[in-house]
Design a protein around this motif. Structure first.
Motif, PDB file in Angstrom:
ATOM      1  N   VAL A  57       0.611  -1.238  -0.282  1.00  0.00           N
ATOM      2  CA  VAL A  57       0.042   0.090  -0.081  1.00  0.00           C
ATOM      3  C   VAL A  57       1.148   0.674  -0.424  1.00  0.00           C
ATOM      4  CG1 VAL A  57      -1.615  -1.737   1.139  1.00  0.00           C
ATOM      5  CG2 VAL A  57      -0.046   0.076   2.227  1.00  0.00           C
ATOM      6  N   SER A  58       0.686   2.594  -0.128  1.00  0.00           N
ATOM      7  CA  SER A  58       1.439   3.256  -0.829  1.00  0.00           C
ATOM      8  C   SER A  58       1.914   4.173   0.871  1.00  0.00           C
ATOM      9  CB  SER A  58      -0.070   4.483  -1.186  1.00  0.00           C
ATOM     10  OG  SER A  58      -0.803   5.314  -0.514  1.00  0.00           O
ATOM     11  N   MET A  62      -2.585   4.597   5.776  1.00  0.00           N
ATOM     12  CA  MET A  62      -3.438   3.351   4.672  1.00  0.00           C
ATOM     13  C   MET A  62      -3.353   1.852   5.149  1.00  0.00           C
ATOM     14  SD  MET A  62      -3.891   3.165   0.815  1.00  0.00           S
ATOM     15  CE  MET A  62      -4.217   4.684   0.038  1.00  0.00           C
ATOM     16  N   ALA A  63      -2.164   2.010   5.212  1.00  0.00           N
ATOM     17  CA  ALA A  63      -2.044   0.463   5.874  1.00  0.00           C
ATOM     18  C   ALA A  63      -2.880   0.588   6.874  1.00  0.00           C
ATOM     19  CB  ALA A  63      -0.586   0.014   6.545  1.00  0.00           C
ATOM     20  N   VAL A  66      -6.811   0.235   5.616  1.00  0.00           N
ATOM     21  CA  VAL A  66      -7.708  -0.958   5.381  1.00  0.00           C
ATOM     22  C   VAL A  66      -7.193  -2.579   6.085  1.00  0.00           C
ATOM     23  CG1 VAL A  66      -7.214  -0.098   2.877  1.00  0.00           C
ATOM     24  CG2 VAL A  66      -5.266  -1.690   4.183  1.00  0.00           C
ATOM     25  N   SER A 197       1.529  -4.120  10.009  1.00  0.00           N
ATOM     26  CA  SER A 197       1.517  -3.483   8.914  1.00  0.00           C
ATOM     27  C   SER A 197       3.190  -2.852   9.291  1.00  0.00           C
ATOM     28  CB  SER A 197       0.249  -2.194   8.767  1.00  0.00           C
ATOM     29  OG  SER A 197       1.243  -1.470   9.731  1.00  0.00           O
ATOM     30  N   ARG A 223      -7.389  -5.935   0.708  1.00  0.00           N
ATOM     31  CA  ARG A 223      -6.814  -5.888  -1.360  1.00  0.00           C
ATOM     32  C   ARG A 223      -8.216  -4.743  -1.808  1.00  0.00           C
ATOM     33  NH1 ARG A 223      -3.691  -7.253  -4.825  1.00  0.00           N
ATOM     34  NH2 ARG A 223      -2.642  -8.577  -3.290  1.00  0.00           N
ATOM     35  N   ARG A 226      -8.234  -1.011  -0.059  1.00  0.00           N
ATOM     36  CA  ARG A 226      -7.932  -0.413  -0.692  1.00  0.00           C
ATOM     37  C   ARG A 226      -7.752  -0.153  -2.518  1.00  0.00           C
ATOM     38  NH1 ARG A 226      -1.579  -2.572  -4.258  1.00  0.00           N
ATOM     39  NH2 ARG A 226      -3.919  -3.275  -5.092  1.00  0.00           N
ATOM     40  N   LYS A 227      -8.397  -0.660  -2.719  1.00  0.00           N
ATOM     41  CA  LYS A 227      -9.394  -0.507  -4.107  1.00  0.00           C
ATOM     42  C   LYS A 227     -10.101   0.608  -3.489  1.00  0.00           C
ATOM     43  CE  LYS A 227      -9.969  -0.074  -8.209  1.00  0.00           C
ATOM     44  NZ  LYS A 227      -9.354   0.427  -9.283  1.00  0.00           N
ATOM     45  N   GLY A 231      -6.700   3.489  -3.987  1.00  0.00           N
ATOM     46  CA  GLY A 231      -4.920   2.352  -3.895  1.00  0.00           C
ATOM     47  C   GLY A 231      -4.362   2.030  -4.838  1.00  0.00           C
TER      48      GLY A 231
END
Length: 344
Positions: A57-58, A62-63, A66, A197, A223, A226-227, A231
């Motif tokens: 992930v970015s 974000m980690a 998510v 993470s 996943r 993230r979308k 992400g």
């Protein structure tokens, strides 16, 4: 002018090996699962941490988000420390974006949550209460001076979580600092966690990115999360290539950062007008207080920056310094000399 960058280990620039790997990276569309370099990074990360799968992930924010979204539904509750990074510094994303209710338990000075207080905070099954679904720990703990959490403590927290049928996530932004400081494999520190993470772009010096690890089922859910957060990074192998170098080349040398931080803490403790306990710092983060009458942290930051030494004001009288691979032992001695003159 000599420059010593101590504001954060996020200031690191990619190593020559990383730049070469990025330039030569084989890429594809990661949203389709077809970026071979991202796939290699995810497999390597999962293997290093003893988990089934991983997700690139970015960012660390974000980690964490998510992971929270994958463990909790709307209106569910997570328990975390009152000084946790994801509570303090991630814009309340768990509530604002995911509708997850954060409930804090006081952090102890060593970053831990008292086990009895943690267990007492878990909600009973009652229609008036949100359902407790997740416990989140931070290792190392930023606001507690980079304190590393030992595997025995994490095992005790995991046992509480299992007794109550809830999950355990570890925000391991600086997990490898904890592993090096404690002298144990990183996978040992997260063996009892449902997810973890870690950051590639802090002490490991990659330019961008974090990785989330857990079971295959968890990562598939992550996943999707993230979308929806935007992400999907497409040809992300250019970034993942630096992450692979970070995991293969930058972990063992973290001990140098810890030694430099200890020297910095010891030197700061000897400067009149500053206050800290040098014995509490085991990794690469050092917090110290200005106690000189009439001087505040922001003013000291300005004085130091004029001589090329950059530290972060973390409060009206509190400052933070963080060591990393671009800070050498001579840099520490220079920073201490500048600090001593600035305090005079």
């Amino acid at each position: 002018m000599r420059a010593v960058e101590l504001r954060s280990d996020t200031m690191t620039r990619p190593t020559p090996a990383m730049r070469k790997a990025m330039a030569e990276a084989e890429v594809g569309d990661d949203v389709f699962g077809e970026d071979p370099t991202v796939n290699r990074l995810e497999m390597l990360a999962a293997e290093r941490l003893g988990k089934e799968a991983a997700l690139f992930v970015s960012s660390g924010t974000m980690a964490n988000l998510v992971s929270q979204m994958s463990h909790c539904g709307r209106g569910d509750e997570m328990l975390l420390g009152s000084l946790a990074h994801s509570f303090y510094y991630e814009q309340g994303g768990s509530a604002a974006v995911a509708s997850i209710h954060p409930r804090t338990v006081p952090n102890q000075p060593d970053g831990k949550l008292a086990l009895d207080e943690l267990e007492a905070a878990i909600r009973a099954d009652n229609i008036h209460f949100p359902r407790t679904r997740l416990i989140a720990l931070e290792n190392t703990h930023n606001l507690c001076g980079g304190a590393p959490l030992e595997s025995a403590y994490i095992r005790d927290v995991a046992a509480i979580a299992r007794r109550h049928g809830i999950r355990l996530h570890i925000d391991g932004a600086r997990l490898f600092n904890a592993a090096v400081a404690l002298g144990v494999p990183a996978r040992q520190l997260v063996a009892d966690a449902d997810s973890v993470s870690f950051c590639l772009s802090k002490g490991l010096a990659a330019p961008v990115g974090s990785v989330v690890c857990g079971s295959r089922e968890f990562i598939q859910t992550a996943r999707r999360a993230r979308k929806v957060l935007g992400g999907g990074m497409r040809q992300a192998g250019v970034l993942a290539a630096a992450g692979i170098v970070a995991l293969n080349e930058m972990i063992d040398r973290l001990a140098e950062d810890h030694a430099n931080a200890r020297r910095l803490a010891e030197g700061l403790a000897g400067i009149s007008g500053l206050e800290l306990d040098p014995g509490r710092y085991a990794t690469n983060i050092v917090y110290f207080d200005v106690i000189q009458q009439g001087l505040i942290a922001a003013e000291l930051v300005t004085r130091l920056q004029q001589k090329g030494v950059r530290v972060l004001a973390a409060g009206p009288r509190t400052l933070r310094a963080v060591t990393h691979y671009e800070v050498t032992a001579p840099d520490i001695e220079y920073a201490l000399s500048v600090m001593a003159k600035a305090m005079r």
